[in-house]
Design a protein around this motif. Structure first.
Motif, PDB file in Angstrom:
ATOM      1  N   LEU A   9       0.830  -1.202   0.000  1.00 44.18           N
ATOM      2  CA  LEU A   9       0.000   0.000   0.000  1.00 44.18           C
ATOM      3  C   LEU A   9       0.865   1.253   0.000  1.00 44.18           C
ATOM      4  O   LEU A   9       1.868   1.328   0.699  1.00 44.18           O
ATOM      5  N   ARG A  10       0.467   2.246  -0.773  1.00 47.71           N
ATOM      6  CA  ARG A  10       1.118   3.550  -0.707  1.00 47.71           C
ATOM      7  C   ARG A  10       0.607   4.301   0.527  1.00 47.71           C
ATOM      8  O   ARG A  10      -0.508   4.042   1.009  1.00 47.71           O
ATOM      9  N   PRO A  11       1.375   5.292   1.012  1.00 45.04           N
ATOM     10  CA  PRO A  11       0.816   6.193   2.027  1.00 45.04           C
ATOM     11  C   PRO A  11      -0.481   6.809   1.504  1.00 45.04           C
ATOM     12  O   PRO A  11      -0.602   7.115   0.310  1.00 45.04           O
ATOM     13  N   ALA A  12      -1.445   6.984   2.397  1.00 44.01           N
ATOM     14  CA  ALA A  12      -2.796   7.370   1.975  1.00 44.01           C
ATOM     15  C   ALA A  12      -2.835   8.617   1.100  1.00 44.01           C
ATOM     16  O   ALA A  12      -3.530   8.658   0.075  1.00 44.01           O
ATOM     17  N   LEU A  13      -2.102   9.649   1.483  1.00 38.97           N
ATOM     18  CA  LEU A  13      -2.131  10.898   0.722  1.00 38.97           C
ATOM     19  C   LEU A  13      -1.289  10.836  -0.543  1.00 38.97           C
ATOM     20  O   LEU A  13      -1.326  11.754  -1.366  1.00 38.97           O
ATOM     21  N   SER A  14      -0.532   9.752  -0.709  1.00 35.81           N
ATOM     22  CA  SER A  14       0.318   9.592  -1.887  1.00 35.81           C
ATOM     23  C   SER A  14      -0.365   8.764  -2.971  1.00 35.81           C
ATOM     24  O   SER A  14      -0.021   8.870  -4.152  1.00 35.81           O
ATOM     25  N   GLU A  15      -1.326   7.943  -2.585  1.00 38.48           N
ATOM     26  CA  GLU A  15      -2.003   7.094  -3.567  1.00 38.48           C
ATOM     27  C   GLU A  15      -2.798   7.943  -4.552  1.00 38.48           C
ATOM     28  O   GLU A  15      -3.487   8.894  -4.171  1.00 38.48           O
ATOM     29  N   VAL A  16      -2.678   7.616  -5.833  1.00 35.29           N
ATOM     30  CA  VAL A  16      -3.448   8.274  -6.887  1.00 35.29           C
ATOM     31  C   VAL A  16      -4.665   7.403  -7.160  1.00 35.29           C
ATOM     32  O   VAL A  16      -4.535   6.264  -7.617  1.00 35.29           O
ATOM     33  N   MET A  17      -5.844   7.931  -6.870  1.00 28.89           N
ATOM     34  CA  MET A  17      -7.040   7.088  -6.865  1.00 28.89           C
ATOM     35  C   MET A  17      -7.650   6.889  -8.247  1.00 28.89           C
ATOM     36  O   MET A  17      -8.249   5.857  -8.508  1.00 28.89           O
ATOM     37  N   LYS A  18      -7.511   7.891  -9.137  1.00 38.25           N
ATOM     38  CA  LYS A  18      -8.161   7.745 -10.442  1.00 38.25           C
ATOM     39  C   LYS A  18      -7.379   8.486 -11.511  1.00 38.25           C
ATOM     40  O   LYS A  18      -7.060   9.670 -11.358  1.00 38.25           O
ATOM     41  N   LEU A  19      -7.073   7.769 -12.594  1.00 42.01           N
ATOM     42  CA  LEU A  19      -6.444   8.366 -13.765  1.00 42.01           C
ATOM     43  C   LEU A  19      -7.249   7.949 -14.998  1.00 42.01           C
ATOM     44  O   LEU A  19      -7.439   6.758 -15.239  1.00 42.01           O
ATOM     45  N   VAL A  20      -7.713   8.916 -15.746  1.00 48.37           N
ATOM     46  CA  VAL A  20      -8.392   8.635 -17.008  1.00 48.37           C
ATOM     47  C   VAL A  20      -8.106   9.798 -17.955  1.00 48.37           C
ATOM     48  O   VAL A  20      -8.301  10.958 -17.614  1.00 48.37           O
ATOM     49  N   SER A  21      -7.610   9.476 -19.130  1.00 45.45           N
ATOM     50  CA  SER A  21      -7.075  10.510 -20.019  1.00 45.45           C
ATOM     51  C   SER A  21      -8.128  11.123 -20.931  1.00 45.45           C
ATOM     52  O   SER A  21      -9.115  10.486 -21.295  1.00 45.45           O
ATOM     53  N   ASP A  22      -7.857  12.362 -21.295  1.00 48.71           N
ATOM     54  CA  ASP A  22      -8.488  12.988 -22.451  1.00 48.71           C
ATOM     55  C   ASP A  22      -7.398  13.057 -23.520  1.00 48.71           C
ATOM     56  O   ASP A  22      -6.441  13.811 -23.389  1.00 48.71           O
TER      57      ASP A  22
END
Length: 328
Positions: A274-287
């Motif tokens: 697990l990443r540190p909570a504030l470091s985790e990137v929760m959502k990536l979706v491109s335009d």
């Protein structure tokens, strides 16, 4: 288009770098592959290239942090694809200064050499991690940049250096920003090879958080975007997203891969991953509108087809030696 062009790929032994180097050589480019020096003379993923393609390459070993070395290799090149970087996010928590030296100072060395020798085009590699957790979706190139890990912070710095060299000196830089890329040759530090390799060798699949969502592009499509960025006129100073515009959770990918492999394995959350909570990137979706409009790039390989190609590769080239431990 590429025949006879003198092209340098930094980070050529890596995952995307090896596929790009292969494609350029097969397209007729006079290709120099820059690798990080190692005493075992390993050429990384270039070992997977067929003998004829590999023999056509000029392979040089050194350190992207050594400006004298970089100057010698960049001189005389028409196009430089800059991919050399430290990329593992978990290790950036342990050794952030190494990431500054490689990702920031290494990029500075490439840009300064390109400026000095009048390189026709520099294609600089960014990452979707610079956006952090999406503040709006889909993510276009104007989305704010958020340094949620030391890795992403150094990539933001490198991107801004590239921008500054275009604005200050007219250096013909194009920044490509791949969203998550997957496919054959990827290391076990990435979650898709981790899922596949554990499914082949273990009774359970151990992962970090299953909820983050990722926009995954097969490496051949990503490479096509790099090559378009290297030749399309009028892109200087631009940043271009390379992604599919679709996003799924890590848990969804795990279930889909297990189904395609026709195996049943239990998914287990491993707290060490697990990443540190504030470091985790929760959502990536491109335009990817800009890349489509200015250079005609769009992904062509379906997700299932890409996953099948990746599964086939790892069935043949096992990562069994790395399955039992967390690869950072």
């Amino acid at each position: 288009m590429w025949k006879g062009k003198k092209v340098l790929v930094t980070g050529a032994g890596g995952f995307i770098g090896s596929h790009l180097t292969e494609a350029l050589a097969q397209a007729g480019a006079i290709t120099t592959a820059m690798l990080r020096y190692n005493s075992s003379s390993s050429i990384g993923n270039l070992a997977f290239l067929d003998a004829a393609t590999r023999d056509a390459l000029r392979i040089v070993s050194g350190n992207i942090e050594d400006s004298d070395f970089v100057n010698r290799v960049v001189e005389g090149q028409d196009v430089v694809f800059h991919l050399a970087a430290l990329i593992a996010i978990p290790y950036s928590y342990e050794a952030p200064r190494s990431y500054v030296r490689t990702n920031v100072e290494g990029t500075l060395n490439v840009l300064e050499a390109a400026r000095r020798y009048g390189t026709e085009r520099v294609v600089h590699t960014s990452t979707s991690e610079v956006y952090g957790t999406a503040l709006r979706t889909p993510i276009d190139e104007t989305h704010p940049l958020q340094g949620q890990s030391p890795y992403s912070a150094t990539k933001i710095a490198a991107d801004k250096l590239a921008e500054s060299y275009y604005r200050s000196f007219g250096t013909p830089v194009v920044t490509v920003r791949p969203f998550n890329t997957f496919g054959p040759r990827q290391s076990a530090r990435a979650f898709i090879p981790t899922i596949i390799s554990q499914a082949l060798a273990r009774d359970e699949v151990r992962l970090g958080s299953l909820t983050p969502e990722r926009d995954m592009t097969l490496v051949s499509d990503t490479v096509a975007g790099f090559m378009a960025a290297g030749t399309t006129q009028g892109l200087e100073g631009m940043t271009l997203n390379l992604g599919t515009g679709k996003t799924y959770s890590v848990g969804w990918f795990a279930e889909r891969i297990l189904k395609l492999m026709d195996v049943k394995k239990r998914l287990v959350q491993d707290d060490a991953r697990l990443r540190p909570a504030l470091s985790e990137v929760m959502k990536l979706v491109s335009d990817n509108t800009r890349a489509r409009e200015v250079m005609g790039w769009t992904p062509t390989v379906s997700l299932d087809e890409g996953l099948q190609q990746t599964i086939a590769f790892f069935r043949k080239h096992s990562l069994s030696s790395q399955v039992g431990s967390y690869v950072r």
